[in-house]
Design a protein around this motif. Structure first.
Motif: not given
Length: 162
Positions: A45-57, A59-64, A92-99
């Motif tokens: 879960t901790g590893f997946m949460l780090l991937l969620v952080v990358v995804e959020m950067i 999604a919201y930082g680069m709009h991608s 991105s979507t997969t990381v959010l669902i799996v986490h």
């Protein structure tokens, strides 16, 4: 009539150590199994949460969205507006669902261990926060693991429940 031991404090005396019997919600083997299950899920879960952080950067930082495969290469950032029609796998979507689902199983592992150790509810909340706050699951897991081992070692009399 025997003489009292002067080295041993009398019952009720201020120096008398009152030994309370620790009760667990399972045997030592069951608790060790629960803590292993908790440990695996805490790291996953901790590893997946780090991937969620990358995804959020992304999604919201680069709009991608992060895409795997497709015409732009093995790993690419695709604009959010075009990610639904883009070729490739939307990572991105997969990381959010799996986490999200992994966090549900992590909460089950938390509850199982918390219930077997018969800790206060505050302890469960701290364990649950480990899957929400980045890097906290690694820290909390280490502390919980040490605490379980020390409590089991300190109370070997509680090993047999049945």
């Amino acid at each position: 009539m025997s003489t009292p031991d002067v080295n041993k404090p009398a019952a009720g005396a201020p120096g008398a150590a009152k030994k309370t019997r620790r009760r667990f919600g399972g045997t030592h083997a069951q608790i060790l199994s629960a803590v292993t299950f908790y440990k695996v899920l805490a790291y996953a879960t901790g590893f997946m949460l780090l991937l969620v952080v990358v995804e959020m950067i992304a999604a919201y930082g680069m709009h991608s969205h992060i895409m795997i495969g497709g015409p732009e290469g093995l790993l690419s950032l695709t604009d959010k507006d075009f990610s639904d029609t883009a070729e490739g796998f939307n990572f991105s979507t997969t990381v959010l669902i799996v986490h999200g689902w992994m966090y549900v199983v992590y909460l089950i592992a938390d509850f199982r261990l918390w219930q077997m150790m018969r800790w206060p509810f505050k302890q469960f909340l701290v364990m649950a926060l480990g899957g929400v706050v980045p890097l906290l699951s690694f820290i909390v897991e280490r502390r919980i693991h040490r605490q379980v081992e020390s409590e089991l070692a300190a109370h070997p009399e509680a090993a047999s429940r049945y």
